[in-house]
Design an enzyme around this catalytic site. Structure first.
Site, PDB file in Angstrom:
ATOM      1  CG  ASP A 185      -1.788   1.206   1.402  1.00 20.48           C
ATOM      2  OD1 ASP A 185      -2.585   1.551   0.483  1.00 20.48           O
ATOM      3  OD2 ASP A 185      -1.841   1.816   2.232  1.00 20.48           O
ATOM      4  CG  ASP A 200      -1.853   7.461   0.116  1.00 15.96           C
ATOM      5  OD1 ASP A 200      -0.516   8.062  -0.091  1.00 15.96           O
ATOM      6  OD2 ASP A 200      -2.643   7.310  -0.537  1.00 15.96           O
TER       7      ASP A 200
END
Length: 228
Positions: free
Chosen positions: A8, A10
């Site tokens: 991922d 953020d």
């Protein structure tokens, strides 16, 4: 390649949310309305943190910001965003993690619910050559329409999009001895449950509790940098 390493973006590889900061940057540049952005960002963060985000409503707002400007202008703004916001936020811990996987010969890919226009240069800056992101629809002239193209890489959609990406390379999930996914968010639990080695990275409270209950690895990637 024996290992597939998914990340991922953020609050996982970056100690910020690139989509949130991009909207704020547009405001600073006079390219978006401050009240509109603040209201939508506040609603989005509240829903996302609670695991009940109306993704299509949020995407209509986020991609609608792109559709208001010519692509050439957006690209110039993005250059400034990378220089002023993203580059200073890239931290040694994230680079070291990615380097370990690359050095091991793993196939690395960032899988994010933020749109490709914003995240493609970020992936390049992090040295990751593969990116699965929300795709923004464009018209015949290449200008953004404000719509999502295809399946959004959010929640369970990340599983489908990763499978599509692997297929485009002539690969599949079962072609790897080991699969790993690093994420901070409860919203990524579907993909974390699919891989053989889920890693709760800088996890939110809900994911941290689940990781503890299931014995998943936990990584506080930014702990030292944030403490300093």
């Amino acid at each position: 390649m024996s290992c597939l390493a998914l990340f991922d973006l953020d609050h996982t590889l970056l100690p910020l949310d690139s989509e949130y900061e991009w909207a704020r940057y547009l405001v600073q540049a006079g390219a978006a309305d401050a009240r509109e952005v603040e209201a939508n960002n506040a609603l989005w963060l509240a829903e996302y943190g609670a695991g009940r985000l109306d993704f299509h409503r949020h995407a209509a707002f986020a991609l609608g910001l792109l559709a208001r400007h010519p692509r050439a202008h957006l690209e110039a703004l993005r250059d400034g965003f990378m220089r002023d916001v993203i580059a200073p936020a890239i931290q040694p811990g994230a680079l070291a993690l990615l380097a370990r996987h690359r050095d091991a010969g793993d196939l690395c890919c960032i899988v994010t619910a933020t749109c490709r226009f914003v995240t493609e240069p970020i992936a390049a800056a992090l040295g990751v050559g593969h990116l699965v992101a929300v795709e923004a629809a464009c018209d015949a002239r290449g200008e953004f329409t404000g719509a999502v193209a295809g399946v959004p890489s959010f929640g369970a959609g990340k599983i489908e999009r990763v499978a599509q990406w692997l297929a485009s390379l002539g690969l599949s999930w079962d072609g790897f001895e080991r699969t790993a996914f690093y994420s901070d968010s409860r919203n990524d639990i579907p993909l974390l449950e699919v891989v053989s080695h889920p890693v709760a990275t800088n996890p939110d409270m809900a994911l941290g509790e689940l990781a503890a209950a299931r014995g998943w690895a936990v990584l506080e990637l930014f702990e030292e940098e944030m403490a300093g």
